[in-house]
Scaffold this active site. Structure first.
Site, PDB file in Angstrom:
ATOM      1  N   LYS A   1      39.544  32.590  39.720  1.00 32.81           N
ATOM      2  CA  LYS A   1      40.848  32.103  38.191  1.00 32.81           C
ATOM      3  C   LYS A   1      40.931  31.105  37.300  1.00 32.81           C
ATOM      4  O   LYS A   1      41.233  30.129  37.460  1.00 32.81           O
ATOM      5  CB  LYS A   1      41.660  33.117  38.775  1.00 32.81           C
ATOM      6  CG  LYS A   1      41.888  34.444  39.575  1.00 32.81           C
ATOM      7  CD  LYS A   1      42.971  34.972  39.541  1.00 32.81           C
ATOM      8  CE  LYS A   1      42.756  36.086  41.089  1.00 32.81           C
ATOM      9  NZ  LYS A   1      42.310  35.216  41.961  1.00 32.81           N
TER      10      LYS A   1
ATOM     11  N   TYR B   1      44.823  28.164  44.268  1.00 32.42           N
ATOM     12  CA  TYR B   1      44.038  28.457  45.463  1.00 32.42           C
ATOM     13  C   TYR B   1      44.214  26.904  46.300  1.00 32.42           C
ATOM     14  O   TYR B   1      44.428  26.909  47.675  1.00 32.42           O
ATOM     15  CB  TYR B   1      43.777  29.495  46.035  1.00 32.42           C
ATOM     16  CG  TYR B   1      44.040  30.744  45.590  1.00 32.42           C
ATOM     17  CD1 TYR B   1      45.274  31.105  44.797  1.00 32.42           C
ATOM     18  CD2 TYR B   1      43.274  31.830  45.395  1.00 32.42           C
ATOM     19  CE1 TYR B   1      45.584  32.260  44.426  1.00 32.42           C
ATOM     20  CE2 TYR B   1      43.452  33.270  45.040  1.00 32.42           C
ATOM     21  CZ  TYR B   1      45.074  33.209  44.764  1.00 32.42           C
ATOM     22  OH  TYR B   1      45.122  34.833  44.045  1.00 32.42           O
TER      23      TYR B   1
ATOM     24  N   HIS C   1      44.343  34.682  35.250  1.00 33.48           N
ATOM     25  CA  HIS C   1      45.544  34.447  36.069  1.00 33.48           C
ATOM     26  C   HIS C   1      46.396  35.217  35.877  1.00 33.48           C
ATOM     27  O   HIS C   1      47.524  35.825  36.690  1.00 33.48           O
ATOM     28  CB  HIS C   1      45.705  32.786  36.755  1.00 33.48           C
ATOM     29  CG  HIS C   1      45.871  32.695  38.451  1.00 33.48           C
ATOM     30  ND1 HIS C   1      45.740  32.569  39.295  1.00 33.48           N
ATOM     31  CD2 HIS C   1      46.753  34.161  38.806  1.00 33.48           C
ATOM     32  CE1 HIS C   1      46.374  32.709  40.274  1.00 33.48           C
ATOM     33  NE2 HIS C   1      47.277  33.724  40.461  1.00 33.48           N
TER      34      HIS C   1
ATOM     35  N   ASP D   1      38.711  36.721  46.775  1.00 26.24           N
ATOM     36  CA  ASP D   1      39.330  36.141  45.348  1.00 26.24           C
ATOM     37  C   ASP D   1      39.912  35.456  46.237  1.00 26.24           C
ATOM     38  O   ASP D   1      40.377  35.045  47.174  1.00 26.24           O
ATOM     39  CB  ASP D   1      40.241  37.343  45.809  1.00 26.24           C
ATOM     40  CG  ASP D   1      40.945  37.750  44.446  1.00 26.24           C
ATOM     41  OD1 ASP D   1      41.092  37.499  43.234  1.00 26.24           O
ATOM     42  OD2 ASP D   1      42.104  36.974  44.696  1.00 26.24           O
TER      43      ASP D   1
END
Length: 277
Positions: free
Chosen positions: A76, A51, A109, A46
């Site tokens: 996302k 990120y 997200h 994930d």
């Protein structure tokens, strides 16, 4: 190697009952950590644009040596890319960074309700799925009314809603809503990090009864709730501990006792920027 069981999503895709969160897994060390996790049996990775490690995730997939179809890579769309055209461009950017031919699970997200463009974003994701660029589509941090709006306006039900979920915030009403509509619940912050959860007496007592660790009790609690937790760890031993939760079961009374720790969400801000995602 431990095998993580899978369940079918509402689009027929097999989905693991436990995955690996990758926030902060960056650079060569991050790639090594993800390769180790895949080697131990993880099949769901994930990530997210925010990120800043999609490149590392894609490299880990390639270095794993596994057939591409054996892994599910989830990423996302950030709030800044909401809207039809923005979502299409965001998907292309993610694919470029991942270096992969498709995204297996694509999530919004954060609904970004003040902007209110998540419906157009969802329509773009439906088209991306039709084009084969994306396999499954879902959302993150959506409420029941938001999910209802997506379904009513497009006729397409999200495969997944990834939400904050842990014994302090068991989300019973939302999980019931998901179950009634065939939406898979996915748990971020499944261990309620930066809290005293793993030292709660009820958790310690149940761990002693089953001869497992407190974190294994909590992760098994997610499995019993039909939710897919995505714990994060860069340590191979901890990764193996986290996934080794399919050799025991919790009783109904134990599940209720753990859920009784409820006190509410631990994060009040925008999860699009929350590091514990």
């Amino acid at each position: 190697m431990t095998s993580i069981p899978g369940i079918p999503l509402n689009d027929g895709t097999a989905f693991p009952e436990l995955g690996l969160g990758t926030y902060k897994l960056q650079g060569d060390a991050g790639i090594d950590a993800m390769v180790a996790a895949i080697g131990s049996g993880y099949r769901l990775l994930d990530t997210a644009v925010n990120y800043q490690n999609e490149t590392e995730v894609g490299e880990a997939v390639r270095r794993s040596g596994l057939d591409r179809d054996e892994l599910i890579v989830a990423t996302k769309i950030p709030g800044r890319d909401h809207g039809y055209d923005g979502a299409l461009a965001s998907a292309r950017g993610s694919l470029d960074r991942l270096g992969l031919e498709r995204i297996d699970l694509y999530l919004i997200h954060w609904p970004n309700p003040s902007v209110d463009r998540y419906l157009d974003t969802w329509r773009a994701m439906i088209d991306l799925r039709a084009q084969g660029i994306v396999r499954s589509i879902g959302v993150s941090n959506f409420t029941a009314p938001m999910l209802t709006r997506l379904i009513d306006e497009t006729g397409v039900t999200p495969a997944v809603n990834q939400v904050e979920l842990h014994p302090y915030f068991p989300q019973e009403a939302l999980r019931t809503f998901h179950a009634e509509r065939g939406i898979r619940t996915e748990s971020w912050s499944p261990l309620a990090r930066r809290s005293e959860l793993l030292t709660e007496p009820v958790i310690l007592d149940i761990a002693a009864v089953h001869g497992v660790t407190p974190r294994q009790v909590v992760l098994r609690w997610h499995v019993e709730l039909d939710a897919t937790p995505i714990p994060k760890s860069a340590d191979p031993a901890r990764q193996r501990e986290n996934m080794d939760v399919f050799g025991f079961e919790l009783s109904a009374d134990e599940v209720v006792a753990i859920s009784g720790l409820e006190r509410g969400r631990l994060w009040d801000g925008d999860p699009d920027t929350h590091e514990e995602m």
